[in-house]
Design a protein around this motif. Structure first.
Motif, PDB file in Angstrom:
ATOM      1  N   ASN A 131     -18.443  28.994   8.706  1.00 20.78           N
ATOM      2  CA  ASN A 131     -19.794  28.434   8.565  1.00 20.78           C
ATOM      3  C   ASN A 131     -20.703  29.401   7.798  1.00 20.78           C
ATOM      4  N   THR A 132     -20.413  30.693   7.882  1.00 21.23           N
ATOM      5  CA  THR A 132     -21.139  31.678   7.074  1.00 21.23           C
ATOM      6  C   THR A 132     -20.890  31.414   5.588  1.00 21.23           C
ATOM      7  N   LYS A 149     -39.776  34.246  13.437  1.00 19.31           N
ATOM      8  CA  LYS A 149     -39.763  35.493  14.223  1.00 19.31           C
ATOM      9  C   LYS A 149     -41.196  35.904  14.578  1.00 19.31           C
ATOM     10  N   ASP A 192     -23.583  41.182  12.171  1.00 20.59           N
ATOM     11  CA  ASP A 192     -22.615  40.435  12.964  1.00 20.59           C
ATOM     12  C   ASP A 192     -21.235  40.728  12.391  1.00 20.59           C
ATOM     13  N   GLY A 241     -22.670  35.932   9.513  1.00 20.58           N
ATOM     14  CA  GLY A 241     -24.110  35.849   9.757  1.00 20.58           C
ATOM     15  C   GLY A 241     -24.899  36.325   8.548  1.00 20.58           C
ATOM     16  N   SER A 242     -26.129  36.759   8.792  1.00 18.05           N
ATOM     17  CA  SER A 242     -27.028  36.997   7.666  1.00 18.05           C
ATOM     18  C   SER A 242     -26.562  38.083   6.694  1.00 18.05           C
ATOM     19  N   SER A 295     -31.712  31.679  14.450  1.00 18.11           N
ATOM     20  CA  SER A 295     -31.860  31.636  12.987  1.00 18.11           C
ATOM     21  C   SER A 295     -30.876  30.638  12.394  1.00 18.11           C
ATOM     22  N   TYR A 296     -29.664  30.650  12.909  1.00 22.19           N
ATOM     23  CA  TYR A 296     -28.637  29.716  12.433  1.00 22.19           C
ATOM     24  C   TYR A 296     -29.157  28.277  12.530  1.00 22.19           C
ATOM     25  N   LYS A 333     -37.350  32.134   8.330  1.00 22.81           N
ATOM     26  CA  LYS A 333     -36.850  33.121   9.289  1.00 22.81           C
ATOM     27  C   LYS A 333     -37.964  34.080   9.698  1.00 22.81           C
ATOM     28  N   ALA A 379     -16.982  30.913  12.751  1.00 19.69           N
ATOM     29  CA  ALA A 379     -18.234  31.553  12.319  1.00 19.69           C
ATOM     30  C   ALA A 379     -18.088  32.109  10.900  1.00 19.69           C
ATOM     31  N   PHE A 398     -20.573  20.523  19.173  1.00 18.75           N
ATOM     32  CA  PHE A 398     -21.439  21.629  19.573  1.00 18.75           C
ATOM     33  C   PHE A 398     -22.863  21.414  19.052  1.00 18.75           C
TER      34      PHE A 398
HETATM   35  N1  CTP Z   1     -23.381  31.284  14.908  1.00 22.96           N
HETATM   36  C1  CTP Z   1     -22.635  30.196  15.305  1.00 22.96           C
HETATM   37  N2  CTP Z   1     -23.112  29.354  16.271  1.00 22.96           N
HETATM   38  C2  CTP Z   1     -24.336  29.576  16.829  1.00 22.96           C
HETATM   39  C3  CTP Z   1     -25.109  30.676  16.442  1.00 22.96           C
HETATM   40  C4  CTP Z   1     -24.604  31.508  15.467  1.00 22.96           C
HETATM   41  O1  CTP Z   1     -21.540  29.996  14.775  1.00 22.96           O
HETATM   42  N3  CTP Z   1     -24.784  28.742  17.766  1.00 22.96           N
HETATM   43  C5  CTP Z   1     -22.830  32.198  13.887  1.00 22.96           C
HETATM   44  C6  CTP Z   1     -23.072  31.697  12.472  1.00 22.96           C
HETATM   45  O2  CTP Z   1     -21.957  32.078  11.686  1.00 22.96           O
HETATM   46  C7  CTP Z   1     -24.278  32.472  12.038  1.00 22.96           C
HETATM   47  C8  CTP Z   1     -24.061  33.804  12.761  1.00 22.96           C
HETATM   48  O3  CTP Z   1     -23.444  33.442  13.996  1.00 22.96           O
HETATM   49  O4  CTP Z   1     -24.315  32.630  10.630  1.00 22.96           O
HETATM   50  C9  CTP Z   1     -25.318  34.576  13.039  1.00 22.96           C
HETATM   51  O5  CTP Z   1     -26.260  33.765  13.699  1.00 22.96           O
HETATM   52  P1  CTP Z   1     -27.789  34.170  13.772  1.00 22.96           P
HETATM   53  O6  CTP Z   1     -27.916  35.558  14.278  1.00 22.96           O
HETATM   54  O7  CTP Z   1     -28.491  33.056  14.466  1.00 22.96           O
HETATM   55  O8  CTP Z   1     -28.216  34.095  12.253  1.00 22.96           O
HETATM   56  P2  CTP Z   1     -28.494  35.232  11.204  1.00 22.96           P
HETATM   57  O9  CTP Z   1     -28.473  34.531   9.862  1.00 22.96           O
HETATM   58  O10 CTP Z   1     -27.556  36.362  11.376  1.00 22.96           O
HETATM   59  O11 CTP Z   1     -29.989  35.606  11.513  1.00 22.96           O
HETATM   60  P3  CTP Z   1     -30.705  36.978  11.929  1.00 22.96           P
HETATM   61  O12 CTP Z   1     -30.975  37.679  10.635  1.00 22.96           O
HETATM   62  O13 CTP Z   1     -31.938  36.508  12.629  1.00 22.96           O
HETATM   63  O14 CTP Z   1     -29.743  37.720  12.824  1.00 22.96           O
END
Ligand code: CTP
Ligand code: MG
Length: 360
Positions: A149-150, A176, A78, A64-65, A190-191, A172, A146, A319
């Motif tokens: 994809n990150t 928010k 995350d 994630g972020s 956010s994703y 972002k 995840a 998905f």
């Molecule tokens: N993710 C995913 N499938 C989703 C939502 C999220 O695989 N439907 C995984 C992705 O790897 C994503 C991570 O969870 O990078 C975190 O998602 P999210 O919290 O939406 O994004 P962030 O970039 O962490 O944003 P924030 O700063 O708002 O937490």
């Protein structure tokens, strides 16, 4: 005088330059401090040590972020626990045991969710002098897709850091502040927003700002085992050093122009009713994916509610990342794109004021 006439009739060019500068300044203020990043890394290490008392072969990785280059100040952490041994506990048992352990050994507030669709432990730490806003963190297990994809998003961020990161971080914050970033309340994660930005930069902009990393030819032959994870193809071109020397976008638009165009595209041009945004394959049809909204079906059938906004996950092709978005949600989100588009289309004289209004 010339100064006055310039102010009265700000040129297109000058407005874009001003707005771009404002966007950089705005985003920089919201980046996490090095101190915050260090605290988070220490938390990760501490948690990893504790988890290893239950599963010695485990690793705890950020995704994630915190790991993809799109982190804002005080964003959640995350974390994903990978276990390399053959015989491992089920995610449900691990979540229960880890929950108990963290409750005993740490100051975190702990909330284990062993029976969730994806079992996780939720943790939070109250604010303290060194950590004025506390910390929130989710630990999941074996979520290898995840992690991949990150890494894909991180690679996209690294190809054109200035334009891509500024756009994503601004969107972002904007989503928010405008309260359209809550999948639990029918709007988009956010994703999802990040995928929309990448889709726009790869497939809508012409010439493109970014290459399509999933469709580039590999440098050397690759085997199916190396590229597939849980049945999904997760290959993408990840040699960013090489790409930095080889990829050059012929599109020199400024961040401001791209942002304005992004809002306009999603306010007006994107085909919400029939289209699927895919960073892998461009604009797809809902019918081709079996994701159409069957409006004739019972209004209690929530499957149609699931496909209002369609965004294909880069690897899990079945998905829809936008599946949480409800009818009201899409109406609100699209309304926000229109509002933003309207505010910027007037080319307000002072870019700072426009940005403040945008996020008000
Ligand atoms: N993710 C995913 N499938 C989703 C939502 C999220 O695989 N439907 C995984 C992705 O790897 C994503 C991570 O969870 O990078 C975190 O998602 P999210 O919290 O939406 O994004 P962030 O970039 O962490 O944003 P924030 O700063 O708002 O937490
Ligand atoms: Mg997050």
């Amino acid at each position: 005088s010339e100064h006055v006439s310039q102010r009265r009739l700000p040129s297109r060019h000058r407005f874009f330059a001003d707005l771009s500068q404002c966007l950089f300044d705005f985003v920089i203020e919201l980046l996490p401090t090095t101190e915050e990043m260090a605290v988070k890394e220490n938390v990760r290490k501490l948690l990893e040590r504790l988890i290893r008392t239950i599963e010695p072969e485990s690793r705890l990785l950020s995704f994630g972020s915190t790991a993809n280059g799109f982190s804002l100040r005080n964003s959640d952490m995350d974390l994903c626990c990978l276990i390399d041994s053959e015989e491992r506990l089920s995610a449900t048992d691990l979540v229960t045991m880890l929950g108990d352990l963290l409750e005993r050994e740490t100051k975190f507030h702990v909330k284990p969710l062993p029976h969730a669709r994806i079992p996780i432990v939720k943790l939070s730490l109250d604010p303290s002098p060194g950590l004025p806003l506390g910390i929130a963190c989710d630990i999941g297990f074996e979520n290898r897709l995840a992690l991949e994809n990150t890494r894909l998003l991180m690679c996209y961020a690294m190809i054109d850091p200035t334009r891509v990161r500024t756009l994503v971080l601004f969107l972002k914050v904007w989503s928010k502040r405008r309260k359209i970033n809550s999948p639990y309340k029918g709007t988009l994660s956010s994703y999802g927003y990040v995928l929309l930005v990448i889709y726009f930069l790869v497939h809508v902009k012409n010439p493109p700002i970014l290459p399509n990393l999933q469709q580039m030819p590999p440098l050397r032959p690759i085997s199916k085992e190396d590229t597939h994870l849980a049945g999904y193809n997760t290959w993408f071109f990840d040699d960013i050093e090489l790409l930095r020397t080889r990829w050059h976008s012929d599109n020199n638009e400024s961040v401001a122009e791209l942002l304005i165009d992004f809002f306009r595209y999603f306010a007006r041009d994107f085909s919400y009713n029939t289209g699927v945004a895919s960073i892998r394959a461009g604009l797809l049809k809902k019918t081709a994916k079996g994701w159409q909204n069957d409006l004739s079906s019972s209004r209690y059938n929530d499957s149609r509610e699931r496909n209002r906004l369609c965004i294909e996950d880069p690897f899990e092709l079945d998905f829809n990342v936008g599946r949480c978005v409800t009818k009201d949600g899409i109406y609100t989100i699209r309304g926000e794109f229109m509002r933003a588009s309207r505010i910027l289309a007037n080319r307000p004289e002072r870019a700072v004021v426009a940005l403040a209004e945008l996020c008000a």
